[in-house]
Design a protein around this motif. Structure first.
Motif, PDB file in Angstrom:
ATOM      1  N   MET A 178       0.701 -30.190  59.971  1.00  0.00           N
ATOM      2  CA  MET A 178       1.793 -29.673  59.141  1.00  0.00           C
ATOM      3  C   MET A 178       3.139 -30.255  59.552  1.00  0.00           C
ATOM      4  SD  MET A 178       0.938 -27.886  56.597  1.00  0.00           S
ATOM      5  CE  MET A 178       2.627 -27.457  56.217  1.00  0.00           C
ATOM      6  N   LEU A 179       3.328 -30.424  60.856  1.00  0.00           N
ATOM      7  CA  LEU A 179       4.586 -31.021  61.323  1.00  0.00           C
ATOM      8  C   LEU A 179       4.714 -32.465  60.842  1.00  0.00           C
ATOM      9  CD1 LEU A 179       4.832 -29.625  64.963  1.00  0.00           C
ATOM     10  CD2 LEU A 179       6.411 -29.171  63.085  1.00  0.00           C
ATOM     11  N   VAL A 180       3.613 -33.204  60.886  1.00  0.00           N
ATOM     12  CA  VAL A 180       3.637 -34.594  60.413  1.00  0.00           C
ATOM     13  C   VAL A 180       3.995 -34.646  58.930  1.00  0.00           C
ATOM     14  CG1 VAL A 180       2.221 -36.636  59.980  1.00  0.00           C
ATOM     15  CG2 VAL A 180       2.032 -35.439  62.162  1.00  0.00           C
ATOM     16  N   VAL A 181       3.369 -33.781  58.136  1.00  0.00           N
ATOM     17  CA  VAL A 181       3.659 -33.735  56.691  1.00  0.00           C
ATOM     18  C   VAL A 181       5.114 -33.341  56.443  1.00  0.00           C
ATOM     19  CG1 VAL A 181       3.136 -32.526  54.536  1.00  0.00           C
ATOM     20  CG2 VAL A 181       1.273 -33.219  56.065  1.00  0.00           C
ATOM     21  N   ALA A 182       5.584 -32.331  57.196  1.00  0.00           N
ATOM     22  CA  ALA A 182       6.953 -31.848  57.017  1.00  0.00           C
ATOM     23  C   ALA A 182       7.973 -32.921  57.385  1.00  0.00           C
ATOM     24  CB  ALA A 182       7.173 -30.597  57.868  1.00  0.00           C
ATOM     25  N   PHE A 183       7.723 -33.643  58.482  1.00  0.00           N
ATOM     26  CA  PHE A 183       8.657 -34.697  58.893  1.00  0.00           C
ATOM     27  C   PHE A 183       8.625 -35.861  57.901  1.00  0.00           C
ATOM     28  CE2 PHE A 183       8.526 -33.542  63.704  1.00  0.00           C
ATOM     29  CZ  PHE A 183       9.125 -32.334  63.394  1.00  0.00           C
ATOM     30  N   TRP A 184       7.432 -36.177  57.404  1.00  0.00           N
ATOM     31  CA  TRP A 184       7.336 -37.240  56.395  1.00  0.00           C
ATOM     32  C   TRP A 184       8.164 -36.880  55.171  1.00  0.00           C
ATOM     33  CZ3 TRP A 184       5.679 -36.996  51.351  1.00  0.00           C
ATOM     34  CH2 TRP A 184       5.540 -38.222  50.685  1.00  0.00           C
ATOM     35  N   ALA A 185       8.081 -35.609  54.750  1.00  0.00           N
ATOM     36  CA  ALA A 185       8.826 -35.175  53.565  1.00  0.00           C
ATOM     37  C   ALA A 185      10.323 -35.329  53.767  1.00  0.00           C
ATOM     38  CB  ALA A 185       8.475 -33.718  53.242  1.00  0.00           C
ATOM     39  N   ILE A 186      10.809 -35.061  54.982  1.00  0.00           N
ATOM     40  CA  ILE A 186      12.244 -35.176  55.267  1.00  0.00           C
ATOM     41  C   ILE A 186      12.707 -36.621  55.145  1.00  0.00           C
ATOM     42  CG2 ILE A 186      13.991 -35.009  57.083  1.00  0.00           C
ATOM     43  CD1 ILE A 186      12.588 -32.525  58.092  1.00  0.00           C
ATOM     44  N   PHE A 187      11.940 -37.543  55.729  1.00  0.00           N
ATOM     45  CA  PHE A 187      12.410 -38.927  55.829  1.00  0.00           C
ATOM     46  C   PHE A 187      12.025 -39.805  54.641  1.00  0.00           C
ATOM     47  CE2 PHE A 187      12.214 -37.532  60.321  1.00  0.00           C
ATOM     48  CZ  PHE A 187      13.543 -37.756  60.656  1.00  0.00           C
ATOM     49  N   PHE A 188      10.981 -39.423  53.889  1.00  0.00           N
ATOM     50  CA  PHE A 188      10.508 -40.305  52.820  1.00  0.00           C
ATOM     51  C   PHE A 188      10.446 -39.659  51.434  1.00  0.00           C
ATOM     52  CE2 PHE A 188       8.569 -41.834  56.783  1.00  0.00           C
ATOM     53  CZ  PHE A 188       9.075 -43.124  56.814  1.00  0.00           C
ATOM     54  N   TYR A 189      10.467 -38.334  51.375  1.00  0.00           N
ATOM     55  CA  TYR A 189      10.340 -37.658  50.085  1.00  0.00           C
ATOM     56  C   TYR A 189      11.680 -37.162  49.551  1.00  0.00           C
ATOM     57  CZ  TYR A 189       9.067 -34.072  46.667  1.00  0.00           C
ATOM     58  OH  TYR A 189       8.980 -33.310  45.540  1.00  0.00           O
ATOM     59  N   LEU A 190      12.557 -36.757  50.441  1.00  0.00           N
ATOM     60  CA  LEU A 190      13.835 -36.187  50.007  1.00  0.00           C
ATOM     61  C   LEU A 190      14.642 -37.168  49.161  1.00  0.00           C
ATOM     62  CD1 LEU A 190      15.366 -34.250  53.058  1.00  0.00           C
ATOM     63  CD2 LEU A 190      14.738 -33.303  50.831  1.00  0.00           C
ATOM     64  N   PRO A 191      15.245 -36.706  48.083  1.00  0.00           N
ATOM     65  CA  PRO A 191      16.158 -37.561  47.316  1.00  0.00           C
ATOM     66  C   PRO A 191      17.478 -37.702  48.064  1.00  0.00           C
ATOM     67  CG  PRO A 191      16.152 -35.350  46.404  1.00  0.00           C
ATOM     68  CD  PRO A 191      15.086 -35.370  47.473  1.00  0.00           C
ATOM     69  N   VAL A 192      18.322 -38.582  47.570  1.00  0.00           N
ATOM     70  CA  VAL A 192      19.642 -38.747  48.166  1.00  0.00           C
ATOM     71  C   VAL A 192      20.433 -37.456  47.990  1.00  0.00           C
ATOM     72  CG1 VAL A 192      21.820 -40.013  48.047  1.00  0.00           C
ATOM     73  CG2 VAL A 192      19.646 -41.221  47.734  1.00  0.00           C
ATOM     74  N   MET A 193      21.009 -36.947  49.058  1.00  0.00           N
ATOM     75  CA  MET A 193      21.741 -35.689  49.022  1.00  0.00           C
ATOM     76  C   MET A 193      23.184 -35.921  48.590  1.00  0.00           C
ATOM     77  SD  MET A 193      19.648 -33.294  49.839  1.00  0.00           S
ATOM     78  CE  MET A 193      20.828 -31.997  50.176  1.00  0.00           C
TER      79      MET A 193
END
Length: 217
Positions: free
Chosen positions: A1-16
């Protein structure tokens, strides 16, 4: 879950972007670590609070072990709150530390539970240690709502991500956005980490006490 969550932060998030449409610095991504870690720290100390009450009520040593296990893991998370908060503060304010309500009450929260662990190591009598620690664990919980509500009670430079404060400060606008998915993933990952670490600590504490009893015989 941590790996998935960190991946989402660095590769899934749109530009803020902020409310004015300006692209936010990538340092804002630390929010997705910082907030879940803070919530898990509160959760850990809530477990200490509840298990302390149950120990005084039932005098069952398992609740004392739960309190100790949750407190040790909670102190680690409370330290990580201060560490990630300081990194974020440096990026936003230019300083690692500012004596404003949220940071100050978070530091107090951390020191209170460090004191809780120190109390446990200072007493040799197991029964006396368990009883006094339970009382301390109940009283110490006052610092949790104090920390959580600090930016709603007092004027604060700390960003308010949800809801509003008594002074009209609005939340950060994450409500209803797709960004909640990444936040929820990280929340779930860190909650699972807390449960795992607390469980491991509980089992180690249980085995340690059984070993002491075996040696005593």
């Amino acid at each position: 879950m941590l790996v998935v969550a960190f991946w989402a932060i660095f590769f899934y998030l749109p530009v803020m972007k902020d409310s004015a449409g300006n692209v936010l610095d990538s340092s804002f991504n630390i929010f997705y670590f910082h907030m879940p870690i803070a919530i898990v720290a509160y959760l850990a100390f809530f477990v200490v609070f509840v298990s302390s009450i149950l120990y005084l009520r039932e005098s069952d040593s398992k609740w004392d072990m739960v309190s100790l296990s949750a407190a040790e893991v909670g102190v680690i998370f409370a330290f990580l709150v201060l560490a990630t908060g300081s990194i974020w503060a440096k990026a936003i304010w230019g300083w690692y530390w500012v004596w404003e309500p949220r940071l100050t009450t978070s530091l107090v929260l951390f020191l209170v539970y460090v004191g809780y662990l120190m109390l446990r190591t200072a007493l040799d009598d197991p029964l006396k240690r368990a009883r006094l620690s339970a009382v301390f664990g109940i009283v110490a919980f006052v610092s949790v709502p104090l920390s959580f509500l600090s930016i709603r009670i007092w004027r604060s430079a700390h960003p308010l991500m949800f809801g509003g404060s008594l002074y009209g400060q609005e939340g950060g606008g994450l409500e209803g956005s797709s960004l909640l998915l990444v936040l929820l993933l990280n929340m779930l990952a860190f909650v699972m980490s807390f449960i795992s670490l607390t469980s491991f600590k509980y089992q180690n504490e249980k085995l340690g006490r059984e070993l002491e009893m075996a040696k005593g015989r």
